[in-house]
Write an enzyme that holds these catalytic residues in place. Sequence first.
Site, PDB file in Angstrom:
ATOM      1  N   GLY A 162       0.820  -1.209   0.000  1.00 46.07           N
ATOM      2  CA  GLY A 162       0.000   0.000   0.000  1.00 46.07           C
ATOM      3  C   GLY A 162       0.858   1.266   0.000  1.00 46.07           C
ATOM      4  N   ILE A 163       1.916   1.256   0.807  1.00 48.15           N
ATOM      5  CA  ILE A 163       2.771   2.444   0.890  1.00 48.15           C
ATOM      6  C   ILE A 163       3.509   2.675  -0.429  1.00 48.15           C
ATOM      7  CG2 ILE A 163       4.771   3.460   2.059  1.00 48.15           C
ATOM      8  CD1 ILE A 163       2.300   3.576   3.789  1.00 48.15           C
ATOM      9  N   VAL A 165       2.268   2.172  -3.320  1.00 49.65           N
ATOM     10  CA  VAL A 165       1.272   2.871  -4.141  1.00 49.65           C
ATOM     11  C   VAL A 165       1.136   4.331  -3.673  1.00 49.65           C
ATOM     12  CG1 VAL A 165      -1.175   2.927  -4.794  1.00 49.65           C
ATOM     13  CG2 VAL A 165       0.027   0.739  -4.642  1.00 49.65           C
ATOM     14  N   HIS A 166       1.105   4.521  -2.355  1.00 52.26           N
ATOM     15  CA  HIS A 166       0.991   5.859  -1.758  1.00 52.26           C
ATOM     16  C   HIS A 166       2.148   6.756  -2.221  1.00 52.26           C
ATOM     17  CE1 HIS A 166       0.362   8.743   1.585  1.00 52.26           C
ATOM     18  NE2 HIS A 166       1.631   8.591   1.916  1.00 52.26           N
ATOM     19  N   VAL A 167       3.374   6.226  -2.140  1.00 52.90           N
ATOM     20  CA  VAL A 167       4.551   7.003  -2.529  1.00 52.90           C
ATOM     21  C   VAL A 167       4.517   7.255  -4.035  1.00 52.90           C
ATOM     22  CG1 VAL A 167       7.069   6.942  -2.704  1.00 52.90           C
ATOM     23  CG2 VAL A 167       5.948   6.175  -0.606  1.00 52.90           C
TER      24      VAL A 167
END
Lengths: 206, 294
Positions: A162-163, A165-167
């Site tokens: 998820g992170i 994708v976030h970054v």
Amino acid sequence: MKEQLIQRYSAPERINHWIVAVCFILLAISGLAFFYPAFFWLTGVFGTPQLARIIHPFVGVVMFLAFLRQFFRYYHHNFIDAEDVKWMKAVGTVMKGGEVGDTGRYNGGQKGMFWLMSGCMALLLLSGIVAWRPYFAASFPIPLIRVALLVHASSALALIAGIIVHVYAALWVKGTIRAMVEGVVTHAWARKHHPRWYREMTGNKR
Amino acid sequence: MALQSLDILRRSATPTATPQVRNTVEVAKLIDVTTCIGCKACQVACSEWNELRAEVGTNIGVYDNPVDLSDQAWTVMRFNEVEENGKLEWLIRKDGCMHCADPGCLKACPSPGAIIQYKNGIVDFHEENCIGCGYCVSGCPFNVPRISKQDNKAYKCSLCSDRVAVGQEPACVKTCPTGAIQFGSKEDMKEVAATRITDLKKRGYDNAGLYDPAGVGGTHVMYVLHHADKAPLYSGLPQDPAISATVSLWKGLLKPVATLGIAAAGLFGFFHYITVGPNRADDEHAEDEKETVK
Ligand code: HEM
Ligand code: SF4
Ligand code: SF4
């Protein structure tokens, strides 16, 4: 011509965010080292493997507390509404660089990410405490520790994916990093990506 | 403790192969529960040889002392009184590491070389590589490893790998006054057991048998039991031990799934950026365009 800017994150909010981010990196490095034998050498970042093992849960608690502060800052911005559902359904268009729906402060993807992160953080804390030696694990039955380790690794890996994708989203949408570094975004950025929020912030009609 | 005179079959957290060419004989310790008198000479021998001193405990009403395995007690005698076939039976089991052929502890351990399985079947902890995470405790189907409060490292019976390496039997075997503990090649021990079991069956123990559970690939510590069909009578010895499904999922399927998930997220980002390209809003030109379109 002078740039027109909107304040998106205050200094305390930015500090809060980067505390969570740095803790997350440290946790991901040490956690992946325990999870993947081939990455065990990453424990060297902490000096010795033993130190990595000892430090990881403490960093986890710091991250959890910092994230909790963020949770209470933002949860009321993250209730999913009809515009967000529209956004999620048309995520293909979004990927191509198009804008979908009358997006407010956060879009459907950001809101989904917020709840994914919140869920993973809670699971990580609970399962992490159950597995934490030498302080807590001895008070729990072994079958529960087994489940905790499975849950911990699974939610950690979901969070790491998820992170990423976030970054990536922050890197892809130009002008976003500035919101979390300098605290400001341009009018053009806000109008394009968060039109409803733009109107709320500026009083402009469009 | 690191002993390179024994060939290594498997190391914890080491996906690549160890040297495999020498043909080592598999060893086994055979504990004949039906012959054991519960004198605890083996417990003492273990503590002597391995320089361990468990705290002097208190009497809890039965003979068990120390009450449980610990970093200072790698083997303990467990006493249980049961009624079988209308008779009181005093079942005494020497508990400790079973030296599984498929060791859950080794499977769970994240630290390379903290757990070693020798080619002769002995599973040994190399504490200098141990990080104290306790994963081995979760991995073991027999509840054997113990984390020391002194140094936060995991300890358990080494089957006296240091003695075996120089051709001696484990200290407990050497000491047992009744010959209830024997040591040799696994094949020989199975034969010894078979003879004893035939004898027991003649004497009315119809369910006498060898405990060498297949669920963990067999063990290198085996028991002769009078009631092989009722292993739990022996102070909770599991009937069909196996590595827990939770542990198998965690150390098995989760890894490829996680790798795929993380790789997919990373690769997607990379290819998205070099094909679709960045999403810009902040150059004035783009804004003008937008205004004329509207
Ligand atoms: C929320 C607070 C957290 C606590 C209390 C915690 C605690 C723990 C503990 C006790 C362990 C076992 C190893 C050790 O003793 O150090 C562990 C392993 C691990 N942690 Fe955490 N942790 C937390 C957060 C995180 C986060 C945010 C991540 C992801 C970035 C993470 C990823 C991992 C991974 C991948 C492992 C290895 C699991 C395995 O070996 O399969 N942890 N954690
Ligand atoms: S406590 Fe030590 S031996 Fe046990 S799994 Fe962790 S590193 Fe391996
Ligand atoms: S009994 Fe437990 S500690 Fe001993 S080899 Fe089997 S899994 Fe490892």
